[in-house]
Motif scaffolding. Structure first.
Motif, short mmCIF file in Angstrom:
data_model
loop_
_atom_site.label_atom_id
_atom_site.label_comp_id
_atom_site.label_asym_id
_atom_site.label_seq_id
_atom_site.Cartn_x
_atom_site.Cartn_y
_atom_site.Cartn_z
N LEU A 1 6.04 1.77 -10.43
CA LEU A 1 6.58 2.83 -9.58
C LEU A 1 8.01 3.21 -9.99
O LEU A 1 8.38 4.38 -9.97
CB LEU A 1 6.55 2.39 -8.11
N LEU A 2 8.79 2.20 -10.36
CA LEU A 2 10.16 2.46 -10.78
C LEU A 2 10.19 3.32 -12.04
O LEU A 2 10.93 4.31 -12.13
CB LEU A 2 10.89 1.13 -11.02
N VAL A 3 9.37 2.95 -13.03
CA VAL A 3 9.34 3.71 -14.28
C VAL A 3 8.78 5.11 -14.03
O VAL A 3 9.25 6.10 -14.61
CB VAL A 3 8.50 2.97 -15.34
N GLY B 1 -1.42 -3.29 -11.00
CA GLY B 1 -0.83 -4.21 -10.04
C GLY B 1 -1.41 -4.08 -8.65
O GLY B 1 -1.68 -5.07 -7.97
N MET B 2 -1.63 -2.84 -8.22
CA MET B 2 -2.17 -2.61 -6.88
C MET B 2 -3.58 -3.15 -6.75
O MET B 2 -3.99 -3.61 -5.67
CB MET B 2 -2.14 -1.11 -6.57
N ILE C 1 -2.79 2.31 5.62
CA ILE C 1 -3.53 3.56 5.73
C ILE C 1 -4.32 3.83 4.47
O ILE C 1 -5.08 4.78 4.42
CB ILE C 1 -2.59 4.75 5.99
N SER C 2 -4.15 3.00 3.41
CA SER C 2 -4.87 3.25 2.17
C SER C 2 -6.17 2.48 2.16
O SER C 2 -6.30 1.44 2.79
CB SER C 2 -4.01 2.81 0.98
N ALA D 1 0.81 -1.22 0.00
CA ALA D 1 0.00 0.00 0.00
C ALA D 1 0.84 1.26 0.00
O ALA D 1 0.32 2.35 -0.29
CB ALA D 1 -0.93 0.00 1.21
N THR D 2 2.13 1.15 0.30
CA THR D 2 2.98 2.34 0.19
C THR D 2 3.02 2.82 -1.26
O THR D 2 3.19 4.02 -1.51
CB THR D 2 4.41 2.05 0.67
N GLY D 3 2.87 1.90 -2.20
CA GLY D 3 2.83 2.28 -3.60
C GLY D 3 1.60 3.11 -3.92
O GLY D 3 1.67 4.13 -4.62
N TYR D 4 0.45 2.66 -3.39
CA TYR D 4 -0.78 3.44 -3.57
C TYR D 4 -0.62 4.84 -2.98
O TYR D 4 -0.96 5.85 -3.61
CB TYR D 4 -1.95 2.73 -2.89
N SER D 5 -0.07 4.90 -1.77
CA SER D 5 0.10 6.19 -1.10
C SER D 5 1.04 7.10 -1.88
O SER D 5 0.83 8.31 -1.96
CB SER D 5 0.62 5.98 0.32
#
Length: 219
Positions: free
Chosen positions: A161-163, A183-184, A216-217, A97-101
């Motif tokens: 996220l990397l790209v 992906g998320m 938290i998402s 979820a850090t990716g979503y945030s």
């Protein structure tokens, strides 16, 4: 079909997020084109729309049928036992979820910092891909066997996220945001079902509550 149900509930929420992003921007632009007395309060116009939508949801919820209560003959598990049973999928979802945030909090700011327009498009692309994945593969968590589906979902999220981080042009960043959203999207149901199935049926709500609490998402 618990996975499909979870997918569609989450999809409905993200449709709201996508619509809210677009409508908020449209409301601000519309207010800016009106007389100064109104354009000076463009944010207030968007805020009014933001308050109106939940009130409409309140009316719908008031007439929604009550959820059935399941009774289970199994000995109820304590919260500690439930937490011990679901900590692995919960931790995995919390980290994912850090990716979503990151996307929802910083995508627009990243575009502005780079001098690009279209940050709102990148955010909408993320949410649109999220919804598309739920529509196309909403039931995959009910049929999944083994860890390959969740590994592929996490790889898509991380790769996007990397790209998005290193993208030299806006269109590539928007495409990366879409990949991250795709992906998320499946991460939540693919990790939620192991958590749900690890506890007695009568305590599913407790498992979902603790699982959601790992992030938290929203789902």
């Amino acid at each position: 079909q618990a996975g499909r149900a979870i997918s569609w509930i989450g999809m409905a929420m993200f449709v709201g997020i996508a619509a809210g992003t677009a409508l908020g921007g449209m409301a601000g632009s519309l207010a800016a084109s009106l007389p100064p007395a109104v354009s000076a309060n463009g944010f207030a116009v968007a805020a009014l729309l933001t308050m109106t939508a939940p009130l409409a949801g309140l009316v719908i919820a008031a007439f929604a049928p009550a959820a059935p209560i399941h009774h289970d003959d199994a000995t109820p598990a304590s919260l500690r036992q439930i937490a011990r049973a679901i900590w692995r999928p919960s931790l995995g979802f919390g980290l994912a979820a850090t990716g979503y945030s990151a996307v929802t909090s910083f995508a627009v700011l990243a575009f502005v910092t780079r001098g690009w327009s279209g940050g709102d498009i990148a955010l909408s692309a993320f949410v649109t891909a999220f919804v598309a994945a739920r529509v196309l593969f909403g039931d995959i968590s009910d049929r999944a066997r083994g860890s390959l589906p969740i590994l592929l979902s996490l790889a898509a999220l991380a790769g996007g996220l990397l790209v998005l981080w290193v993208a030299p042009v806006p269109w590539l960043a928007i495409a990366a945001a879409s990949l991250s959203g795709f992906g998320m999207s499946l991460t939540y149901p693919l990790l939620a079902l192991p958590a749900i199935r690890a506890v007695p049926r009568a305590q599913t709500a407790s498992a979902i509550g603790l699982y959601d609490g790992s992030s938290i998402s929203p789902r």
